[in-house]
Design a protein around this motif. Structure first.
Motif, PDB file in Angstrom:
ATOM      1  N   ASP A   1       4.535  -6.141   9.595  1.00 32.04           N
ATOM      2  CA  ASP A   1       5.513  -5.817   9.272  1.00 32.04           C
ATOM      3  C   ASP A   1       6.302  -7.147  10.024  1.00 32.04           C
ATOM      4  OD1 ASP A   1       7.832  -3.770   9.336  1.00 32.04           O
ATOM      5  OD2 ASP A   1       7.607  -4.576  10.944  1.00 32.04           O
ATOM      6  N   THR A   2       5.862  -7.755  10.214  1.00 31.57           N
ATOM      7  CA  THR A   2       6.038  -8.754  11.204  1.00 31.57           C
ATOM      8  C   THR A   2       6.269 -10.165  10.144  1.00 31.57           C
ATOM      9  OG1 THR A   2       6.929  -9.892  13.136  1.00 31.57           O
ATOM     10  CG2 THR A   2       4.613  -9.612  12.660  1.00 31.57           C
ATOM     11  N   CYS A   3       5.266 -10.230   9.365  1.00 29.80           N
ATOM     12  CA  CYS A   3       4.642 -11.036   8.463  1.00 29.80           C
ATOM     13  C   CYS A   3       6.020 -11.279   7.298  1.00 29.80           C
ATOM     14  CB  CYS A   3       3.383 -10.576   8.087  1.00 29.80           C
ATOM     15  SG  CYS A   3       3.266 -12.483   6.435  1.00 29.80           S
ATOM     16  N   HIS A   4       6.663 -13.026   7.633  1.00 28.11           N
ATOM     17  CA  HIS A   4       8.426 -12.539   6.503  1.00 28.11           C
ATOM     18  C   HIS A   4       7.503 -12.663   5.018  1.00 28.11           C
ATOM     19  CE1 HIS A   4       6.192 -16.922   7.279  1.00 28.11           C
ATOM     20  NE2 HIS A   4       6.962 -17.500   5.970  1.00 28.11           N
ATOM     21  N   VAL A   5       5.786 -13.196   4.996  1.00 29.62           N
ATOM     22  CA  VAL A   5       5.903 -13.607   3.011  1.00 29.62           C
ATOM     23  C   VAL A   5       5.761 -11.549   2.993  1.00 29.62           C
ATOM     24  CG1 VAL A   5       3.985 -13.689   1.821  1.00 29.62           C
ATOM     25  CG2 VAL A   5       4.120 -14.782   4.141  1.00 29.62           C
ATOM     26  N   VAL A   6       5.639 -10.785   3.412  1.00 30.80           N
ATOM     27  CA  VAL A   6       5.461  -9.217   3.209  1.00 30.80           C
ATOM     28  C   VAL A   6       7.036  -8.576   3.487  1.00 30.80           C
ATOM     29  CG1 VAL A   6       4.852  -6.537   3.749  1.00 30.80           C
ATOM     30  CG2 VAL A   6       3.242  -9.036   3.760  1.00 30.80           C
ATOM     31  N   ARG A   7       7.189  -9.465   4.704  1.00 30.24           N
ATOM     32  CA  ARG A   7       8.720  -8.395   4.998  1.00 30.24           C
ATOM     33  C   ARG A   7      10.095  -8.210   4.841  1.00 30.24           C
ATOM     34  NH1 ARG A   7      10.463  -6.327  10.470  1.00 30.24           N
ATOM     35  NH2 ARG A   7      12.213  -6.875  11.020  1.00 30.24           N
ATOM     36  N   ASP A   8       9.499  -9.916   3.774  1.00 34.83           N
ATOM     37  CA  ASP A   8      11.241 -10.353   3.359  1.00 34.83           C
ATOM     38  C   ASP A   8      11.333 -11.051   1.926  1.00 34.83           C
ATOM     39  OD1 ASP A   8      12.403 -10.898   5.904  1.00 34.83           O
ATOM     40  OD2 ASP A   8      11.801 -12.941   6.204  1.00 34.83           O
ATOM     41  N   HIS A   9       9.935 -10.105   1.808  1.00 32.07           N
ATOM     42  CA  HIS A   9       9.723 -10.647  -0.418  1.00 32.07           C
ATOM     43  C   HIS A   9       8.739  -9.613  -0.365  1.00 32.07           C
ATOM     44  CE1 HIS A   9      11.061 -14.881   0.162  1.00 32.07           C
ATOM     45  NE2 HIS A   9      10.500 -14.725   1.529  1.00 32.07           N
ATOM     46  N   GLU A  10       9.409  -8.579  -1.440  1.00 32.29           N
ATOM     47  CA  GLU A  10       8.710  -7.363  -1.988  1.00 32.29           C
ATOM     48  C   GLU A  10       7.860  -7.932  -2.866  1.00 32.29           C
ATOM     49  OE1 GLU A  10       7.454  -3.477  -2.488  1.00 32.29           O
ATOM     50  OE2 GLU A  10       8.509  -4.175  -0.625  1.00 32.29           O
ATOM     51  N   GLU A  11       8.045  -8.879  -3.806  1.00 36.11           N
ATOM     52  CA  GLU A  11       7.630  -9.281  -4.786  1.00 36.11           C
ATOM     53  C   GLU A  11       5.907  -9.419  -4.677  1.00 36.11           C
ATOM     54  OE1 GLU A  11       9.990 -12.637  -4.021  1.00 36.11           O
ATOM     55  OE2 GLU A  11      10.705  -9.926  -3.386  1.00 36.11           O
ATOM     56  N   ASN A  12       5.946 -10.641  -2.948  1.00 30.99           N
ATOM     57  CA  ASN A  12       4.635 -10.881  -2.673  1.00 30.99           C
ATOM     58  C   ASN A  12       3.643  -9.930  -2.913  1.00 30.99           C
ATOM     59  OD1 ASN A  12       5.676 -13.615  -2.887  1.00 30.99           O
ATOM     60  ND2 ASN A  12       6.490 -13.683  -1.037  1.00 30.99           N
ATOM     61  N   LYS A  13       4.140  -8.600  -2.799  1.00 36.00           N
ATOM     62  CA  LYS A  13       2.973  -7.459  -2.170  1.00 36.00           C
ATOM     63  C   LYS A  13       1.836  -7.552  -3.263  1.00 36.00           C
ATOM     64  CE  LYS A  13       5.934  -4.665   0.758  1.00 36.00           C
ATOM     65  NZ  LYS A  13       6.382  -2.941   1.202  1.00 36.00           N
ATOM     66  N   ALA A  14       2.228  -7.968  -4.172  1.00 37.42           N
ATOM     67  CA  ALA A  14       1.007  -7.752  -4.954  1.00 37.42           C
ATOM     68  C   ALA A  14      -0.623  -9.196  -4.718  1.00 37.42           C
ATOM     69  CB  ALA A  14       1.460  -7.557  -7.005  1.00 37.42           C
ATOM     70  N   ALA A  15      -0.220  -9.634  -4.301  1.00 34.83           N
ATOM     71  CA  ALA A  15      -0.771 -11.055  -4.576  1.00 34.83           C
ATOM     72  C   ALA A  15      -1.197 -11.205  -2.912  1.00 34.83           C
ATOM     73  CB  ALA A  15      -0.179 -11.836  -5.525  1.00 34.83           C
ATOM     74  N   PHE A  16      -0.971 -10.807  -2.113  1.00 37.59           N
ATOM     75  CA  PHE A  16      -0.677 -11.161  -0.536  1.00 37.59           C
ATOM     76  C   PHE A  16      -1.422  -9.721   0.167  1.00 37.59           C
ATOM     77  CE2 PHE A  16       1.345 -11.979   3.560  1.00 37.59           C
ATOM     78  CZ  PHE A  16      -0.096 -13.197   3.811  1.00 37.59           C
ATOM     79  N   ALA A  17      -3.206 -10.766   1.154  1.00 39.34           N
ATOM     80  CA  ALA A  17      -3.120  -9.454   1.567  1.00 39.34           C
ATOM     81  C   ALA A  17      -2.288  -8.824   2.588  1.00 39.34           C
ATOM     82  CB  ALA A  17      -4.996  -9.208   1.531  1.00 39.34           C
TER      83      ALA A  17
END
Length: 256
Positions: free
Chosen positions: A153-169
């Motif tokens: 939840d706190t990781c800004h790669v997931v938290r602030d960029h919904e488009e990253n979820k497909a490529a980021f675990a």
């Protein structure tokens, strides 16, 4: 036992939207935020949705955000707040809201399934595995994870960029990859699986810029960044760019 009237602002709503609602709730000595949420349910908002189970900081169920910081409701003591402070309780921001404080964290289970499991070494039967104690201790730290997903939840790669979820675990599952990669008995390489390569190419290791925010919110005090993500990054870089490591990976090992 002393009691005071605490001011709370709790998010109420569902997938269609919602808003923060103000409440005044009694707070007793020694209580945690989850105690107050339960009292709020019992006295003023019986339909308030909140996920919890053990109330001992070991199940990871009651993850939420308190004054904007990802925390476990059952491990956040009311004594850390000023009695005059308004305490805001909201759902995890990185995941879709189901209702009130409950979020849909199925993203994390999807990512968990994408990480290949431990590969047992050939010719070694169950019960015959042997590891040095130092290797046991290295991976044992990561086994303390309670799947609260606060780091996710706190990781800004997931938290602030919904488009990253497909490529980021996310940090929780990159930590799992790191654990398997450093496991001396994992025979993934014999099956053609390069965990360092997949960490980079399939699980998005390169998205992580080691801000250590995941480590800061971990209730089990796992050094996610220092002991898992940074070493994994170093091994991945060596694997990809060090000419000697690259050459060594191309030399086929002889069977003994």
């Amino acid at each position: 036992m002393s009691t005071y009237e605490g001011s709370f602002r709790v998010w109420r709503g569902d997938t269609g939207g919602g808003e923060l609602t103000d409440f005044t709730v009694a707070v007793n000595d020694g209580e945690v935020v989850l105690d107050v949420i339960h009292r709020l349910q019992a006295t003023q908002a019986p339909d308030l949705a909140v996920r919890w189970n053990c109330k001992a900081g070991k199940c990871g169920s009651c993850s939420a955000e308190i004054n904007g910081r990802p925390r476990l409701l059952c491990m956040t003591r009311m004594s850390v707040f000023d009695p005059a402070e308004v305490i805001t309780v909201t759902p995890l921001r990185a995941f879709p809201v189901v209702r009130d404080l409950v979020t849909d964290v199925s993203f994390n289970y999807t990512k968990a399934r994408e990480v290949p499991a431990f590969v047992p070494p050939k010719g070694v039967a169950p019960g015959e595995y042997r590891m040095a104690q130092i290797d046991v201790e290295r991976s044992q730290e990561f086994r303390k994870c309670i799947e609260c997903f606060l780091c996710q939840d706190t990781c800004h790669v997931v938290r602030d960029h919904e488009e990253n979820k497909a490529a980021f675990a996310g940090p929780r599952f990159l930590m799992r990859v790191a654990e398997l990669d450093m496991h001396p008995l994992d025979a993934a390489g014999d099956e053609g699986l390069d965990r360092k390569r997949t960490a980079q190419d399939e699980h998005g290791l390169g998205y992580c810029n080691i801000t250590k925010c995941c480590t800061e919110v971990c209730p089990e005090h796992i050094k996610i960044t220092d002991n898992a993500l940074i070493p994994l990054k170093e091994r991945a870089v060596d694997r990809k760019y060090d000419p000697l490591v690259w050459l060594g990976s191309r030399i086929r090992r002889r069977d003994s």
